[in-house]
Structures are given as structure tokens and as C-alpha cells.
Design an enzyme around this catalytic site. Structure first.
Site, PDB file in Angstrom:
ATOM      1  N   SER A  97       0.834  -1.194   0.000  1.00  0.00           N
ATOM      2  CA  SER A  97       0.000   0.000   0.000  1.00  0.00           C
ATOM      3  C   SER A  97       0.875   1.253   0.000  1.00  0.00           C
ATOM      4  CB  SER A  97      -0.956  -0.034   1.195  1.00  0.00           C
ATOM      5  OG  SER A  97      -1.905   1.009   1.111  1.00  0.00           O
ATOM      6  N   HIS A 201      -8.047   1.193  -1.236  1.00  0.00           N
ATOM      7  CA  HIS A 201      -7.916   0.256  -2.356  1.00  0.00           C
ATOM      8  C   HIS A 201      -9.268  -0.286  -2.816  1.00  0.00           C
ATOM      9  CE1 HIS A 201      -3.669   0.633  -1.718  1.00  0.00           C
ATOM     10  NE2 HIS A 201      -3.821   0.270  -0.458  1.00  0.00           N
TER      11      HIS A 201
END
Length: 316
Positions: A97, A201
Site C-alpha cells: 500500500s 484500495h
């Protein structure tokens, strides 16, 4: 072959930056970064409580700063920054991430100021997107990933992180996550809420993508100096502009850390070091990459052990 990895949001804990600031030059460097991005990283990394550093706009730049600082102390950043002195050159770098921005700095795609400027804008944009709807993320422990993914989709949730070692992270509204707690996929032992403030996400982050794309357009990325493994699909990316493009797109798309680890395996990884605040990714690697030596950099006390491990697995 050594792989350096950088953790994502949720890895931060109150005061975790404190011991790193005692290293020579570290406090001045972090103070300069703080001035550059308009955020007091020293305060948030040493004095702020868990709620304060859970804020997306704070957590993300704090994690990237800590990652670059610890990699520099280890001697694994100078090769990318073209600095004088000893160099530890990993075989590959990757990040989970927001850790992908740290990895981009380690690979020389972005310098530290550019990386921190980008992540500051990323954090603010994602915090704004998260404020539109109350959302969150939860990790599923145990179970079969294919079964879990199908179950999440039935509940309207997104498998935002497919982490390997049997771990899937669900993201969606708080109501959807509450339903997941009451109706776990078959084989899942436990559902654990993560220390994040949004459904990262996923489509909930779409408003942040446009903002981040504008910020990225102002940067001039270099090509990676080592193998850079993207968490979009586990592929090695050779061009700086493509790395930057992927950094923008991954905000609203799932993280495939499972595929990153498959790539590490294919590259012949023998050791994996997770930079500060390490722990999460080494835990996954211990289960998914048996036989690979792992070490998590939590405090400067771990540096000697990390250097010893690296001396056996990487060129200097």
C-alpha cells in the site's frame, strides 16, 4: 538474494519514531521534512496518541518518513540517493500500500522530498475521500482465500488486500463490515478491524485518484536502480513513469501482496528485511516463504542483526 520491503498503514504505533531520532542527524532530517510538507512528523512520531496517528493524513507521511530514515540508518538508501559511504544494494524492493512510495524512494525513483510531498498529498486526498462515507477495513484470519473473496463480494465488500499466507483484508462500509462479523466466510477463525480510517484500495477512494494524478504529474521520476516489484500484480517495473502511474492507480485498486511474494520466490529470495515499523510483512513471509530468513526493523537495536543478515545475502 535480499529483498527490502516497506509496510503499509496500520503498522504505526504511538512513539515508534522516538528511538530513531537519537541517531546522528536524524532529528534534523525529520524536522526538515516536516517543514517541507507542513506536518510536524517529530510530534506525531514521538508524542501523539494512537487516535492521532490513525488519521490517514498523518499516518501515511509518518510511515514513509520512518521507512526512509531506518533504511538510511541501515545503509540501504545511499545507493539510491547517490550518497557517499557504504552501500547495501538489495536484489529487489517492494512496499505494501503506502509502503510502495517508500519503496519508490529506496529504488531511486523519487528522492526523499518528492516521496514525502507525494505521500502527504496522498494522505490528505484519501482522508477526504474516506470522509464521504463511513468505511473501514478488517483482516480475515484463516480460511481459503477463494472462498473468502466470494463471500466478501456477496456481502458487497471488496477484497482490498490479498496478502498471501491465507490472509485477505475486506474493505467497505461500517454496516457491511458489521455484517461480516456476524457472517464470517467458512474456515475464517477471526475478523480483526484494522487501524485505518477508510476503505482503501476500493472504489470509495476514487475521488483521491484524480488529486494524486495531478500531484504525480508535477514529478520527474527516475527509473528504478534495483528491481521494483509492484503490488498491483507482483510484476517487476523497470520504468520510473510506470512506477508513478501505478502509485496513483493503486489507491483505488486491490493490493496483491500474495503475487509480490510469488515474484520474490521466483527471483530466488533468501532473506527479507522489513524496514521500520517492521513486523507485519515479515509475519506474512514466515508463513508464505518457508526457508527465507526474515528480520523486522522495529528500533535501532535491530540494526546490527539486520546488517549481519544482509552481509550474508546482499552485495555491499
Amino acid at each position: 538474494m535480499l529483498v527490502l520491503v516497506a509496510p503499509g498503514q496500520g503498522a504505526q504505533t504511538p512513539g515508534f519514531l522516538t528511538p530513531w531520532l537519537d541517531l546522528p542527524g536524524a532529528a534534523d532530517r525529520v524536522a526538515a521534512w516536516s517543514d517541507a510538507i507542513g506536518l510536524d512528523l517529530v510530534h506525531y512520531g514521538t508524542q501523539a496518541d494512537a487516535d492521532a496517528i490513525r488519521d490517514t493524513a498523518v499516518a501515511q507521511p509518518l510511515l514513509v518518513a520512518a521507512g526512509i530514515l531506518s533504511a538510511t540508518a541501515l545503509g540501504a538508501y545511499s545507493f539510491a540517493a547517490d550518497a557517499a559511504g557504504s552501500e547495501i544494494v538489495p536484489g529487489a524492493v517492494a512496499g505494501h500500500s503506502v509502503g510502495e512510495i517508500t519503496a519508490a524512494a529506496l529504488a531511486g525513483v523519487l528522492d526523499d522530498t518528492a516521496a514525502l510531498s507525494l505521500v502527504r498529498k496522498r494522505g490528505l486526498a484519501m482522508a477526504d475521500a474516506a470522509a464521504i462515507t463511513e468505511t473501514g477495513m478488517s483482516a480475515l484470519l484463516g480460511g481459503d482465500p477463494e472462498v473468502s473473496v466470494a463471500h466478501l463480494e456477496k456481502l458487497g465488500l471488496t477484497p482490498a488486500n490479498i496478502n498471501g499466507a491465507g490472509q485477505v483484508v475486506a474493505a467497505g462500509t461500517l454496516e457491511q463490515l458489521a455484517a461480516l462479523n456476524e457472517d464470517k466466510p467458512e474456515g475464517v477463525r477471526k475478523v480483526v478491524a484494522l487501524k485505518v480510517a477508510g476503505a482503501f484500495h476500493t472504489h470509495h477512494m476514487a475521488p483521491a485518484v484524480e488529486t494524486l494524478a495531478k500531484a504525480a504529474a508535477e514529478l520527474v521520476p527516475a527509473d528504478p536502480k534495483v528491481t521494483y516489484v509492484s503490488n498491483r500484480d507482483g510484476q517487476a517495473v523497470a520504468g520510473g513513469p510506470e512506477v508513478l502511474e501505478r502509485l496513483v492507480g493503486q489507491v483505488a485498486n486491490p493490493v496483491r501482496w500474495d503475487l509480490c511474494m510469488e515474484t520474490f520466490k521466483a527471483l530466488g529470495v533468501t532473506a527479507l528485511v522489513e524496514i521500520c515499523p517492521g513486523g507485519t510483512l515479515t509475519g506474512l513471509a514466515k508463513r508464505a516463504l518457508p526457508g527465507v530468513k526474515t528480520l523486522a526493523l522495529k528500533t535501532p537495536d535491530d540494526l546490527d542483526a539486520a546488517r549481519e543478515l544482509i552481509s550474508e545475502h546482499a552485495g555491499a
